[in-house]
Design a protein around this motif. Sequence first.
Motif, PDB file in Angstrom:
ATOM      1  N   ASP A   1      37.574  42.263  37.593  1.00 15.50           N
ATOM      2  CA  ASP A   1      36.145  41.872  37.558  1.00 15.50           C
ATOM      3  C   ASP A   1      35.548  42.066  36.161  1.00 15.50           C
ATOM      4  N   GLY A   2      34.278  41.732  36.049  1.00 12.64           N
ATOM      5  CA  GLY A   2      33.595  41.779  34.758  1.00 12.64           C
ATOM      6  C   GLY A   2      33.578  43.160  34.135  1.00 12.64           C
ATOM      7  N   GLN A   3      33.688  44.181  34.958  1.00 16.58           N
ATOM      8  CA  GLN A   3      33.684  45.553  34.437  1.00 16.58           C
ATOM      9  C   GLN A   3      35.094  46.068  34.124  1.00 16.58           C
ATOM     10  N   GLY A   4      36.060  45.201  34.245  1.00 17.70           N
ATOM     11  CA  GLY A   4      37.435  45.573  33.914  1.00 17.70           C
ATOM     12  C   GLY A   4      38.184  46.255  35.053  1.00 17.70           C
ATOM     13  N   ARG A   5      37.592  46.237  36.239  1.00 11.24           N
ATOM     14  CA  ARG A   5      38.256  46.881  37.379  1.00 11.24           C
ATOM     15  C   ARG A   5      39.252  45.918  38.017  1.00 11.24           C
ATOM     16  N   LEU A   6      40.419  46.432  38.261  1.00  9.57           N
ATOM     17  CA  LEU A   6      41.460  45.620  38.888  1.00  9.57           C
ATOM     18  C   LEU A   6      41.294  45.654  40.408  1.00  9.57           C
ATOM     19  N   HIS A   7      41.314  44.474  41.021  1.00  8.64           N
ATOM     20  CA  HIS A   7      41.229  44.405  42.484  1.00  8.64           C
ATOM     21  C   HIS A   7      42.644  44.165  43.016  1.00  8.64           C
ATOM     22  N   SER A   8      43.243  45.235  43.455  1.00  3.52           N
ATOM     23  CA  SER A   8      44.627  45.163  43.907  1.00  3.52           C
ATOM     24  C   SER A   8      44.752  44.291  45.159  1.00  3.52           C
ATOM     25  N   GLY A   9      45.712  43.411  45.143  1.00  7.31           N
ATOM     26  CA  GLY A   9      45.934  42.549  46.309  1.00  7.31           C
ATOM     27  C   GLY A   9      44.990  41.369  46.384  1.00  7.31           C
ATOM     28  N   VAL A  10      44.204  41.157  45.327  1.00 12.07           N
ATOM     29  CA  VAL A  10      43.345  39.961  45.264  1.00 12.07           C
ATOM     30  C   VAL A  10      43.934  39.065  44.169  1.00 12.07           C
ATOM     31  N   VAL A  11      44.673  38.063  44.592  1.00 16.26           N
ATOM     32  CA  VAL A  11      45.404  37.228  43.632  1.00 16.26           C
ATOM     33  C   VAL A  11      44.452  36.220  42.986  1.00 16.26           C
ATOM     34  N   ASP A  12      44.431  36.248  41.684  1.00 18.19           N
ATOM     35  CA  ASP A  12      43.590  35.318  40.923  1.00 18.19           C
ATOM     36  C   ASP A  12      44.394  34.032  40.719  1.00 18.19           C
ATOM     37  N   VAL A  13      43.945  32.965  41.349  1.00 20.71           N
ATOM     38  CA  VAL A  13      44.713  31.713  41.307  1.00 20.71           C
ATOM     39  C   VAL A  13      44.854  31.183  39.876  1.00 20.71           C
TER      40      VAL A  13
END
Lengths: 174, 140
Positions: A62-74
């Motif tokens: 996300d915009g704050q640099g947080r990784l969202h595990s298991g959310v695949v960015d197409v």
Amino acid sequence: MNKKGAIELLIWITRIIMTTVVIFTIVFLLQGYIRYDIDVFETETSIFANRVLFVKALNYVDGQGRLHSGVVDVAKYKGADISKELEKEIFYGGDNRYIAAKISLENLDDVEKKYNEVYYNQRLYNRDVEIYKAGLASGAGGVRGIVKSFYVLIKDGEKTQKGAMRIEILFPNS
Amino acid sequence: MKKRLHKKGAVGVQMVLEVIMELVLGGMVLLTGFAYVNAIIDSSFYDKIYFSRDIAVTINAIYSAPGMVDYIYHKPDVDMSKYQFEIKSGLVGVSKNGVAGDLQIFYPFGVNAFIPIEEHTVYGPYKLEIKKDGKGAAVE
């Protein structure tokens, strides 16, 4: 050497041969109970699959640099350099002869939507996939493999859909 | 001397020699067995394989976790101080501490190129500390 001496010599040769056989049998029997091999296949492949779910190369940040595990960015998944980016985050050296994987993604909300497969260390995967499919898992030239599946979210722009990720991991014995 | 040994005496000497030879052969079997079992009890080869794999897998697990991780690696059942642990370019190398030319056992792990691991050798530690933050990782 008289006849008795020859017989004695023959008996002693037999005894020495028998002793050697006994020594080797003892060593052989003991070796049967000793294992120097420590199998970490299950652990390593599980960790590898989990690592794929945590890499920035594939997952949404996300915009704050947080990784969202298991959310695949197409956008990342479809990127031309996805394999190279993956290999940077899980780097087993320039000539990785150790582990390879094929990652496929399925959209569960829209089954018509297809995604290309992504390879981690494609050179090794292509080399070893046939050995794996042939079931030649044992021995120095063998290849073991495992398939790990996870439910993921697929983030395509602003839209988020349900999906499934399938990771086929190949693990050559040597 | 030869002349004084009558037939019965010669047979007796021969029997004694045979018994001695049998004892020597039996001793050989026993010694080989003991030497082999001793080599197994030493078990440093097994320990080196175990440590190299276990530490490599632990580093992989730490790399797979997001954020900062600080992990104390300690095995109370095995004397870790007998070994030295080398971390270099995606490999864990384990050899006997202070033994020059000892066979080093290596096992690979996957480095994150954005979080490089410090190349370092730890000599005869009581425990290892494996650390990772956003910028780098280290084994101390």
